[in-house]
Design an enzyme around this catalytic site. Sequence first.
Site, PDB file in Angstrom:
ATOM      1  N   TRP A 161       0.828  -1.215   0.000  1.00  0.00           N
ATOM      2  CA  TRP A 161       0.000   0.000   0.000  1.00  0.00           C
ATOM      3  C   TRP A 161       0.861   1.263   0.000  1.00  0.00           C
ATOM      4  O   TRP A 161       0.576   2.214   0.714  1.00  0.00           O
ATOM      5  CB  TRP A 161      -0.960   0.014   1.211  1.00  0.00           C
ATOM      6  CG  TRP A 161      -1.599  -1.310   1.475  1.00  0.00           C
ATOM      7  CD1 TRP A 161      -1.365  -2.141   2.533  1.00  0.00           C
ATOM      8  CD2 TRP A 161      -2.545  -1.991   0.640  1.00  0.00           C
ATOM      9  NE1 TRP A 161      -2.113  -3.282   2.419  1.00  0.00           N
ATOM     10  CE2 TRP A 161      -2.853  -3.220   1.275  1.00  0.00           C
ATOM     11  CE3 TRP A 161      -3.178  -1.684  -0.564  1.00  0.00           C
ATOM     12  CZ2 TRP A 161      -3.754  -4.148   0.733  1.00  0.00           C
ATOM     13  CZ3 TRP A 161      -4.079  -2.594  -1.105  1.00  0.00           C
ATOM     14  CH2 TRP A 161      -4.349  -3.808  -0.456  1.00  0.00           C
ATOM     15  N   PHE A 213     -21.701  -1.364 -17.317  1.00  0.00           N
ATOM     16  CA  PHE A 213     -22.934  -0.721 -16.861  1.00  0.00           C
ATOM     17  C   PHE A 213     -23.640  -1.501 -15.754  1.00  0.00           C
ATOM     18  O   PHE A 213     -24.424  -0.940 -14.989  1.00  0.00           O
ATOM     19  CB  PHE A 213     -23.892  -0.484 -18.038  1.00  0.00           C
ATOM     20  CG  PHE A 213     -24.657  -1.704 -18.495  1.00  0.00           C
ATOM     21  CD1 PHE A 213     -25.907  -1.980 -17.966  1.00  0.00           C
ATOM     22  CD2 PHE A 213     -24.126  -2.570 -19.440  1.00  0.00           C
ATOM     23  CE1 PHE A 213     -26.621  -3.098 -18.377  1.00  0.00           C
ATOM     24  CE2 PHE A 213     -24.822  -3.682 -19.858  1.00  0.00           C
ATOM     25  CZ  PHE A 213     -26.079  -3.950 -19.316  1.00  0.00           C
ATOM     26  N   THR A 214     -23.339  -2.791 -15.619  1.00  0.00           N
ATOM     27  CA  THR A 214     -24.011  -3.586 -14.584  1.00  0.00           C
ATOM     28  C   THR A 214     -23.622  -3.165 -13.166  1.00  0.00           C
ATOM     29  O   THR A 214     -24.284  -3.551 -12.201  1.00  0.00           O
ATOM     30  CB  THR A 214     -23.735  -5.095 -14.764  1.00  0.00           C
ATOM     31  OG1 THR A 214     -22.335  -5.333 -14.659  1.00  0.00           O
ATOM     32  CG2 THR A 214     -24.244  -5.595 -16.104  1.00  0.00           C
TER      33      THR A 214
END
Length: 196
Positions: free
Chosen positions: A52, A69-70
């Site tokens: 990280w 788009f789902t």
Amino acid sequence: SSLVGGEQISSIGRGLCVLLGISLEDTQRELEHMVRKILNLRVFEDESGKHWSKSVMDKQYEVLCVSQFTLQCILKGNKPDYHMAMPTEQAECFYNNFLEQLRKAYKPELIKDGKFGAYMQVHIQNDGPVTIELESPAATVDPKQLTKLEKQQQRKEKTRTKVPSESSRERNAPRNKDDPSASSGAEGDVSSEREP
């Protein structure tokens, strides 16, 4: 990698695979926010192996973008509803603008994309696995406008709910626009031209 009809149209090595869900409410402001976040998100390890610590730009890794788009799905019972997704023509323009901004902010040759609107098979080798959901910040609303909207909502609620046991605080609370039970007001099925 992303495949259309069995043919590989795009692939990257180490980097980020971005699944982009564009909503009806998205604007240039949201686009710019997402570009900044994606490129500066610290999800990679540094030279000493500390996790990280580094962004995709720090590491000079690649980015593969796929229009999805789902991600704007709202469940109505068990049926997926996609009316909060931006319509195809607008979404394609927004998606291309998103890619252009990524390329301007980074290196064009390191930004790859799938085929908008096509049925694709996306193969992701998820290292970690790490999957991070990014959302653009909620739009700031003018306090006067908010008061007006709240009053309108209260009038609607009064005509809709007449349950004596319901507290006034609950009755007067504005409905969450993301409430899955709230109708989007749109009719018809999703265009088959969109990719899953």
